[in-house]
Design an enzyme around this catalytic site. Sequence first.
Site, PDB file in Angstrom:
ATOM      1  N   GLU A 155       3.830  -1.808  13.846  1.00 24.07           N
ATOM      2  CA  GLU A 155       2.662  -1.997  12.986  1.00 24.07           C
ATOM      3  C   GLU A 155       1.358  -2.123  13.770  1.00 24.07           C
ATOM      4  O   GLU A 155       0.369  -1.479  13.452  1.00 24.07           O
ATOM      5  CB  GLU A 155       2.865  -3.190  12.053  1.00 24.07           C
ATOM      6  CG  GLU A 155       4.000  -2.992  11.032  1.00 24.07           C
ATOM      7  CD  GLU A 155       3.857  -1.743  10.172  1.00 24.07           C
ATOM      8  OE1 GLU A 155       2.769  -1.131  10.163  1.00 24.07           O
ATOM      9  OE2 GLU A 155       4.848  -1.365   9.518  1.00 24.07           O
ATOM     10  N   GLY A 174       0.807  -1.218   0.000  1.00 23.00           N
ATOM     11  CA  GLY A 174       0.000   0.000   0.000  1.00 23.00           C
ATOM     12  C   GLY A 174       0.842   1.272   0.000  1.00 23.00           C
ATOM     13  O   GLY A 174       0.654   2.163  -0.824  1.00 23.00           O
ATOM     14  N   ALA A 175       1.785   1.339   0.933  1.00 18.58           N
ATOM     15  CA  ALA A 175       2.559   2.558   1.084  1.00 18.58           C
ATOM     16  C   ALA A 175       3.721   2.278   2.034  1.00 18.58           C
ATOM     17  O   ALA A 175       3.768   1.228   2.659  1.00 18.58           O
ATOM     18  CB  ALA A 175       1.688   3.677   1.649  1.00 18.58           C
ATOM     19  N   HIS A 221       3.325   6.656  11.593  1.00 14.89           N
ATOM     20  CA  HIS A 221       4.586   5.937  11.776  1.00 14.89           C
ATOM     21  C   HIS A 221       5.734   6.896  12.119  1.00 14.89           C
ATOM     22  O   HIS A 221       6.752   6.461  12.652  1.00 14.89           O
ATOM     23  CB  HIS A 221       4.968   5.196  10.493  1.00 14.89           C
ATOM     24  CG  HIS A 221       4.489   3.771  10.421  1.00 14.89           C
ATOM     25  ND1 HIS A 221       4.628   2.880  11.456  1.00 14.89           N
ATOM     26  CD2 HIS A 221       3.907   3.069   9.407  1.00 14.89           C
ATOM     27  CE1 HIS A 221       4.154   1.693  11.085  1.00 14.89           C
ATOM     28  NE2 HIS A 221       3.691   1.782   9.846  1.00 14.89           N
ATOM     29  N   HIS A 278      -2.039   6.341   8.540  1.00 10.10           N
ATOM     30  CA  HIS A 278      -1.178   5.270   9.046  1.00 10.10           C
ATOM     31  C   HIS A 278       0.296   5.599   8.803  1.00 10.10           C
ATOM     32  O   HIS A 278       1.118   5.549   9.735  1.00 10.10           O
ATOM     33  CB  HIS A 278      -1.563   3.953   8.357  1.00 10.10           C
ATOM     34  CG  HIS A 278      -0.739   2.780   8.773  1.00 10.10           C
ATOM     35  ND1 HIS A 278      -1.145   1.902   9.745  1.00 10.10           N
ATOM     36  CD2 HIS A 278       0.482   2.348   8.356  1.00 10.10           C
ATOM     37  CE1 HIS A 278      -0.216   0.970   9.908  1.00 10.10           C
ATOM     38  NE2 HIS A 278       0.782   1.216   9.068  1.00 10.10           N
ATOM     39  N   GLU A 279       0.629   5.934   7.562  1.00  7.15           N
ATOM     40  CA  GLU A 279       2.047   6.188   7.262  1.00  7.15           C
ATOM     41  C   GLU A 279       2.529   7.431   8.004  1.00  7.15           C
ATOM     42  O   GLU A 279       3.651   7.464   8.509  1.00  7.15           O
ATOM     43  CB  GLU A 279       2.273   6.362   5.757  1.00  7.15           C
ATOM     44  CG  GLU A 279       1.753   5.217   4.888  1.00  7.15           C
ATOM     45  CD  GLU A 279       2.196   3.833   5.312  1.00  7.15           C
ATOM     46  OE1 GLU A 279       3.257   3.701   5.936  1.00  7.15           O
ATOM     47  OE2 GLU A 279       1.451   2.867   5.029  1.00  7.15           O
TER      48      GLU A 279
HETATM   49  N1  B3K Z   1       5.891  -0.592   6.682  1.00 11.61           N
HETATM   50  C1  B3K Z   1       5.323  -0.779   5.381  1.00 11.61           C
HETATM   51  C2  B3K Z   1       5.260  -2.196   4.943  1.00 11.61           C
HETATM   52  C3  B3K Z   1       6.549  -2.755   4.463  1.00 11.61           C
HETATM   53  C4  B3K Z   1       6.369  -4.128   3.889  1.00 11.61           C
HETATM   54  C5  B3K Z   1       7.657  -4.766   3.553  1.00 11.61           C
HETATM   55  N2  B3K Z   1       7.464  -6.032   2.905  1.00 11.61           N
HETATM   56  C6  B3K Z   1       3.972  -0.156   5.267  1.00 11.61           C
HETATM   57  C7  B3K Z   1       3.223   0.030   6.532  1.00 11.61           C
HETATM   58  O1  B3K Z   1       2.900  -0.881   7.243  1.00 11.61           O
HETATM   59  O2  B3K Z   1       2.961   1.143   6.870  1.00 11.61           O
HETATM   60 ZN    ZN Z   2       2.572   0.313   8.954  1.00 10.92          ZN
END
Ligand code: B3K
Ligand code: ZN
Length: 878
Positions: A326, A267-268, A307, A303-304
Amino acid sequence: MRAEDPQLVRLADYRPSDFLIDTVDLDVNLDPHATRVTARLKVRPNPEGRENAALALDGDELKLVSVAIDGAELEADAIEVSPERLSIANPPRGPFELTIVTKIDPTANTRLMGLYRSNASYTTQCEAEGFRRITYFLDRPDVLAVYTTRIEGPTDETPLLLSNGNLMETGPAGRGRSYAVWHDPHPKPSYLFALVAGDLAKVSDTFVTLSGRTVAVEVFVEHGKEDRAPYALDAIKRSMRWDEEVFGREYDLDVFMVVAVSHFNMGAMENKGLNVFNDKYVLASPETATDGDYANIEAIIAHEYFHNWTGNRITCRDWFQLCLKEGLTVFRDQEFTSDTRSRPVKRIQDVRALRAAQFAEDSGPLAHPVRPQAYAEINNFYTPTVYEKGAEVIRMLKVLIGPEAFKAGMDLYFDRHDGQACTIEQFIACFAEVSGRDLGQFMLWYHQAGTPEVTIRTAYDAAAKTFTVTAAQRVPATPGQPTKQPAVVPMVTGLVGPDGADMPLVIAGAPAGPVFALTEAETTLVFEQVPVRPAASLFRNFSAPVKLSTDLTDDDLLFLAKSDSDPFNRWQAGQTVALRNLVARVDAQRAGAPAPEEPRLAEAVARAFDPSETDHAFAAQVAALPSEGDVAREIGEDVDPDAIHAARAALKLDLARRLAGPLAAAFERLVDEGPYSPDAASASRRALKISALDYLAAGGAPDGVARAKALYDGATNMTDRIMALQVLSLSASDARDAALADFHDRYKSDPLLIDKWFLIQASAPLPDTLDRVRALMTTPAFDIRNPNRVRSLVGAFGSGNPTQFNRADGLGYAFVAEVARELNGTNPQVAARLLGAFKTWRALEPVRRGKAEAALRAVAAAPGLSPDVGDIVRRALG
Ligand code: B3K
Ligand code: ZN
């Protein structure tokens, strides 16, 4: 997972890195086939590492050009080098500068990990282990460095040069090239590194943080798509504000950038200051995006962005701790959406998704704990268990210790661990400390796989005026975990009296309050001063991710569906009655008995369409029957997907006939809505309208199909158009074919819309679907190198079409397995994802089970399996 597998990485084997890297100076000289990367690293021995250790750097398909220590090039005999490793046996025992030059081919990078080209742009994906495809490095999340990145590329092709942090310099580099230098002051692990170069359009705004700093907020999209960027841009600003208000977290760079790319494995990605997104989760306009797309964009942007604190400022010590960032970040994005839209509806949607994906995973051979103990390929652990069950664990923690202690614990976590790479133990310790609670037993949620099953027995004693609730819990065996211990299960409970009001909860010697922690295999709660037999409303708001069975009667449930003050349980009660009826219908089919009817269900569904119901989004949830997957999980073994499909179609038709009048009235009432707006209230109205239409067209009813056709033709927005197309795609072939052809003609130049067209066809529960999907794969619109195309066609067929993937002749399994094998070499991550369709194969009836196993065995026997695909098939068969 086999214990003898030599590739296995184990949590128990964790040790700190022998070396640390304080700064990374990266010089990336872009070329489509020969990009030259110069990395200057300030390295020093880690006081917590082993003395006199060799320096062993990770690589992946790398070509070394040169390596130097403190400016002196190393001779061949001082190093050991392969595409996967660069070892220096005797590095200096104090700080030194290591300079490594590598050459890479971004155009040949079909795995979409490391630096690759997507359309004409360069982009990177480094999580989990992609940085090692750019340069040799200590590519592990507990090595945190400050990065300065210089990018150089041809001015005409890559006028835009982006990396993490703040822009320091930019200008011409001679010979038609330009350069830019970025500096990110926040130490970060290599998986958060990013670089983007290309010719993209920028849509921007500013945001003033709580402390008054002005931040530039920028969204980059392909030229010509600028009008599809404002929604994402606005979602960023709203996320920034929310994180300040709710978690006290402020943004920490001068600029926050989001780039939309068309080739992306997921997704991102939350790269520091430079989030890279699948364009599907950025681009939105009323003509091209559905209400669902808008909601997804908002949630993924949030979400991103979140993070930045939960993942980037505080990261994971090792990949076993993935849920630290996550699970917590999913919890945070769920809360954001709950505050932004409807909290009960968000909860219902999340629980539906949890059951569909995570409960399914947890019940089959791919089950694993929220914090796995071992892995062969970490990319296969970005799962619903780590993400969604990980979020449920945090939600339970909040329920157990209460919102104030939860907030204090989060604050302590941010204060204490900012700038560190942490473990789950360190996170939980913050909450134990502020609440004074022993969270030892709670940790079982991170260790034990499997969905706990809670069985409730109730008894009312009229003479004593007591109501007894006995809760037994059991966690089923899962791969590698034959026996389990009782977990701490928060059961939020209400007792609903005949007037619909909650009764006071009185338990001798226990504090008042609705949260009961079940800590034993069996717990008995005796409620006192209960004047009449109540209906027990258990696990309100889905207070724990458990599978519940109760002795509540359908009468109790239908009463709760009408009267429970907890909206989640109001919804759940209706679903449980429907689920019971669906299972009874499947049983009756097998026994050749007539279909059991539950006319009172129609009353519950009718309420959703009543003009007095003003919460349209909630009503649409009430009206939606349990999915075929829900029924399959309830049945549990010897599953026949055709029988389930038939039972569900029959119940839907039954409801449609009983409610014909109210459904038509509701549709008419909701159909005219004025200009399109993607806001939650307008989207809710459309959701209920489509729900009515879906019932009206059940079984191909001509009146419903005519309405769907009219809605399709007159649609002023993509939600109406696609939903009407979805309804038409299930009707008789002439209406279906005409609508599908029209949609293709209208939108053939827009790949994201052709994806929707693919998905509708791939999900149709029709006998010719497989042939159609195969045929679509040969059309120019399909491109196996683009993960969005693969997911819309093959992924949707495998994971979104229970009857056709599970064809009794086994051809559905063979097809998905074949595509996974084809992708195994070019994009192993996407290949492994496709095979997730097999996660419940063991629960099938024997004929299908045999065919599914044969398809998996054929993949397992194929030569040259990637670690990604090899790991999934081994565990699926294990
Ligand atoms: N942290 C990334 C996902 C990475 C996947 C690697 N195979 C997106 C997320 O969970 O925000
Ligand atoms: Zn994430």
